[in-house]
Scaffold this motif. Structure first.
Motif, PDB file in Angstrom:
ATOM      1  N   THR A   1     -37.613  18.180 -42.305  1.00  0.00           N
ATOM      2  CA  THR A   1     -39.022  18.044 -41.966  1.00  0.00           C
ATOM      3  C   THR A   1     -39.289  16.981 -40.903  1.00  0.00           C
ATOM      4  N   TYR A   2     -38.472  15.941 -40.859  1.00  0.00           N
ATOM      5  CA  TYR A   2     -38.752  14.774 -40.014  1.00  0.00           C
ATOM      6  C   TYR A   2     -37.628  14.540 -39.009  1.00  0.00           C
TER       7      TYR A   2
ATOM      8  N   HIS B   1     -43.551  27.420 -38.964  1.00  0.00           N
ATOM      9  CA  HIS B   1     -44.036  27.796 -40.285  1.00  0.00           C
ATOM     10  C   HIS B   1     -44.818  29.102 -40.221  1.00  0.00           C
TER      11      HIS B   1
ATOM     12  N   CYS C   1     -39.816  12.650 -48.389  1.00  0.00           N
ATOM     13  CA  CYS C   1     -41.165  12.552 -47.824  1.00  0.00           C
ATOM     14  C   CYS C   1     -41.449  11.112 -47.413  1.00  0.00           C
TER      15      CYS C   1
ATOM     16  N   ARG D   1     -35.866  22.244 -38.044  1.00  0.00           N
ATOM     17  CA  ARG D   1     -36.930  21.386 -38.566  1.00  0.00           C
ATOM     18  C   ARG D   1     -38.251  22.137 -38.686  1.00  0.00           C
ATOM     19  N   PHE D   2     -39.031  21.704 -39.637  1.00  0.00           N
ATOM     20  CA  PHE D   2     -40.345  22.286 -39.903  1.00  0.00           C
ATOM     21  C   PHE D   2     -41.319  21.889 -38.795  1.00  0.00           C
TER      22      PHE D   2
ATOM     23  N   ARG E   1     -44.835  24.374 -47.593  1.00  0.00           N
ATOM     24  CA  ARG E   1     -44.351  23.151 -46.935  1.00  0.00           C
ATOM     25  C   ARG E   1     -42.957  23.295 -46.347  1.00  0.00           C
ATOM     26  N   HIS E   2     -42.353  24.464 -46.480  1.00  0.00           N
ATOM     27  CA  HIS E   2     -40.992  24.689 -45.993  1.00  0.00           C
ATOM     28  C   HIS E   2     -40.919  26.000 -45.227  1.00  0.00           C
TER      29      HIS E   2
ATOM     30  N   ASN F   1     -34.530  19.138 -47.453  1.00  0.00           N
ATOM     31  CA  ASN F   1     -35.569  19.632 -46.549  1.00  0.00           C
ATOM     32  C   ASN F   1     -35.360  19.060 -45.148  1.00  0.00           C
TER      33      ASN F   1
END
Length: 399
Positions: free
Chosen positions: A100-101, A188, A234, A182-183, A205-206, A98
């Motif tokens: 995300t960060y 989204h 996470c 990135r998310f 969440r993705h 993922n």
């Protein structure tokens, strides 16, 4: 003592010295890599790749030092114990993670270092990155996969490059961020609109994964790379320290929680349409895992995934020793030169010294800026790499 260390870690002088060390050592390593790439690689790829492993490790591990030694950050890995002991760090792996960060890639590097594969980490990256000194050049010389974000132009390059790196003599990890960027909340929303329009699964969440790069890689991976590693990362939402490069630079620790599932590549269908559905099913699973963690603080409470225990992998000393060695090699001559310039009494030389310091600070904050989520690429617009109508129809049938 702790207050003194905290002050040192927050000091701009410390940040400047680390930047000098990283940039100067990176240039030295790039020069060595370039020489080997153009003179040794044509004669013996095996020898080149063996040597380049250590050159890449010497550069990448400086960033691992920043995370695990300077800031004191750590990683908890959740994975099947038998698979971990038997396979992790002992085979080629295709990592799907993922995005995300700001520091998900760096926490991933901590994992790679602790299983002994850091110097052979590869990734898909924008073509323009290969022209940037230090990291960009290192990725170029380590044969990473550079893309133009246009599938018609990229598909042949993906095939050639993946086939090359799949032949590495030592365990290699190839990282794919299938979401493409990135998310963020805005992305989204765009992703949900796109997915709804195309009849694709709606992820909470993705972002909707892009499947074409994955499909183009599979044929070259089969028979060479035995497994896909499904990785979900996470951070505890209750943690007051946000997972950013700036916080690591200021010495503020974070703890990453990483779920890793090893999936034999033979489990992925050979048919392109079925392989696309397989990837989307994987992202549904990833979505359930992340939702469970962010909601309950646990991967398994509501995801339906069998529970496995988390474990902290032992921190290795090599990133610390490497950083100390490069600091000695680069800082002694650079600091000596700067002191001579600043105390010369000449306006011209003092100006050069101040300009040099300014340039290194500029490099530092440019590097930090490039990691920020706000700097990531656009998402949700129709491009040659987004899912096509045929792929959407396939997913309609699966819903």
């Amino acid at each position: 003592m702790s207050s003194i260390l905290s002050h040192i870690k927050k000091s701009p002088v410390s940040h400047l010295l680390m930047t000098i060390t990283f940039f100067m050592s990176g240039i030295i390593l790039n020069i060595i890599q370039g020489s080997l790439y153009y003179f040794l690689r044509p004669l013996c790829k095996f020898a080149y790749r063996k040597l380049n492993y250590y050159l890449c490790y010497s550069l990448y591990s400086q960033l691992v030092f920043l995370a695990e030694w300077w800031s004191g950050s750590d990683l908890i890995v959740y994975s099947d114990s038998d698979n971990f002991q038997k396979y992790f760090g002992r085979e080629h792996g295709y990592l799907i993670m993922n995005h995300t960060y700001e520091i998900d890639w760096l926490i991933g590097w901590i994992f790679c270092d602790r299983v002994g594969v850091l110097g052979n980490c590869k990734a898909y990256a924008k073509k323009s990155i290969q022209y940037l000194p230090t990291m960009g050049w290192a990725w170029k010389f380590s044969e990473s996969v550079f893309l133009e974000r246009n599938y018609e132009k990229d598909k042949d390059m993906i095939g050639r490059q993946v086939a090359e790196i799949a032949q590495y003599p030592d365990p290699m990890f190839l990282l794919l961020f299938a979401e493409g960027t990135r998310f963020t909340e805005d992305k989204h929303k765009a992703s949900l609109i796109f997915a709804k329009d195309k009849g694709l699964p709606l992820l909470k969440r993705h972002l909707t994964p892009r499947t074409k790069g994955f499909i183009s890689s599979l044929s070259q991976l089969r028979g060479r790379v035995p497994a896909i590693y499904n990785i979900e990362l996470c951070f505890d939402t209750k943690d007051s320290v946000k997972p950013t490069v700036m916080n690591l630079l200021l010495g503020r620790p974070v703890t990453g929680h990483m779920y890793i599932e090893r999936v034999p590549l033979d489990d992925v269908p050979e048919d392109e349409e079925k392989a696309s559905l397989w990837l989307r099913d994987l992202y549904n699973k990833k979505d359930q895992l992340m939702d469970s963690f962010l909601t309950h603080g646990d991967w398994f409470t509501s995801s339906g995934v069998p529970k496995v225990e988390g474990k902290r992998l032992s921190r290795r000393p090599y990133s610390l020793l490497n950083m100390v060695a490069w600091a000695v090699v680069t800082l002694i001559p650079m600091v000596y030169m700067l002191i001579r310039l600043l105390t010369s009494g000449s306006t011209f030389y003092v100006s050069i010294g101040i300009l040099t310091i300014f340039v290194f600070f500029f490099v530092l904050y440019q590097l930090i800026g490039q990691t920020k989520i706000s700097k990531s690429s656009s998402y949700g617009k129709a491009t040659p790499s987004t899912p096509d109508k045929r792929e959407a129809e396939v997913n309609d049938k699966s819903l």
